[in-house]
Design an enzyme around this catalytic site. Structure first.
Site, PDB file in Angstrom:
ATOM      1  CG  ASP A  60      -1.918   1.117   1.241  1.00  0.00           C
ATOM      2  OD1 ASP A  60      -1.672   2.159   0.599  1.00  0.00           O
ATOM      3  OD2 ASP A  60      -2.971   0.972   1.897  1.00  0.00           O
ATOM      4  CB  SER A 145      -1.550  12.601 -15.427  1.00  0.00           C
ATOM      5  OG  SER A 145      -2.676  12.835 -16.247  1.00  0.00           O
ATOM      6  CE1 TYR A 158      -5.054  10.772 -11.741  1.00  0.00           C
ATOM      7  CE2 TYR A 158      -5.242  12.366 -13.526  1.00  0.00           C
ATOM      8  CZ  TYR A 158      -4.788  11.149 -13.050  1.00  0.00           C
ATOM      9  OH  TYR A 158      -4.074  10.314 -13.878  1.00  0.00           O
ATOM     10  CE  LYS A 162      -1.384  10.645 -11.469  1.00  0.00           C
ATOM     11  NZ  LYS A 162      -0.447   9.521 -11.241  1.00  0.00           N
TER      12      LYS A 162
END
Length: 268
Positions: A60, A145, A158, A162
């Site tokens: 994890d 990304s 998100y 990134k």
């Protein structure tokens, strides 16, 4: 070509998608690959399919104790760790469409995305550096990304996470160079890559799914989703000893979208 012959690699989020493709590519190129994930069943299946050049371990990425355990085992068995790919990540939409815009996203959802996408990369880089000091060399590859290069109003957490991965990659690269270590750190910036992560957004098979897929790539000059294997091919290059002068760099793999909207084909 066995471009990674004799190297030891660790890939996070390797049970499926981009991580799985990278793990398979590395093993084919001669590396022994540790596939890590929290999806134990699927991760074990993929490692079994790869065969003798792979093993699965639960990791994890949010938990420092997991990193300590896995990296200690790897270096205890092999005496080295040559490649770490920090790929594990979430969008925040795994359980369905919820508000992730700057006005309505909850603080809990914001923290959840950053804990996996950013804290996980921080820990991955931290333990990669510590273990790679044994040989003074190595390659860290962080999967960022396209969303880390531009704003994404509907996925604020998100995009923020990134973007932070992009910046931290450069910080790690500079730190390692300043330490006199030949440990390289680079980031990959995929756009729309057709992985299970997209399933909540594009829906089940059918006409509506096909229409949604077209809508998601309408502004992509190549007008299609990318494949995990196309990302793995670039990761393989960064992991190899062919580009040892490359560190702190970012590579976009986006079908041309960041080249400019004017490049979009005008024909159907």
């Amino acid at each position: 070509m066995r471009r990674l012959e004799g190297k030891i690699a660790l890939v996070t989020g390797a049970a499926r998608g981009i991580g799985e493709a990278i793990a398979r590519a590395f093993a084919t190129a001669g590396a022994f690959v540790y596939l890590t994930d929290i999806n134990d069943a699927q991760g074990a299946v993929v490692a079994g399919q790869i065969g003798a050049e792979a093993a699965y371990r639960r990791l994890d990425v949010r938990e420092e104790a997991d990193w300590q355990c896995v990296t200690t085992e790897i270096t205890g068995r092999h005496g080295r760790l040559d490649i770490v790919v920090n790929n594990a990540g979430i969008t925040g939409f795994e359980d369905g469409m919820v508000a992730h815009d700057p006005e309505h996203a909850s603080l809990d959802s914001w923290h959840a995305v950053h804990r996996t996408n950013l804290d996980g990369v921080f820990l991955g880089c931290k333990y990669a550096i510590q273990e790679m000091r044994r040989t003074g060399t190595g390659s860290i590859i962080n999967i960022s990304s396209r969303s880390g290069l531009v704003g994404i109003p509907a996925a604020a957490a998100y995009a923020s996470s990134k973007a932070a991965v992009r910046n931290h990659t450069k910080t790690v690269a500079l730190y390692c160079a300043d330490q006199g270590l030949a440990i390289r750190c680079n980031s990959l910036h995929p756009a729309a890559i057709l992985t299970p992560m997209w399933e909540p957004l594009i829906g089940p098979p059918g006409a509506e799914r096909e229409q949604r897929m077209k809508e998601f790539v309408w502004d992509t000059p190549l007008r299609r989703f990318g494949t995990p294997e196309e990302i793995a091919a670039v990761a393989l290059l960064l992991a190899s000893d062919e580009v040892t002068y490359m560190t702190g760099s970012e590579i976009t793999i986006d079908g041309g979208i960041l080249a400019g909207s004017v490049a979009r084909p005008s024909v159907d």
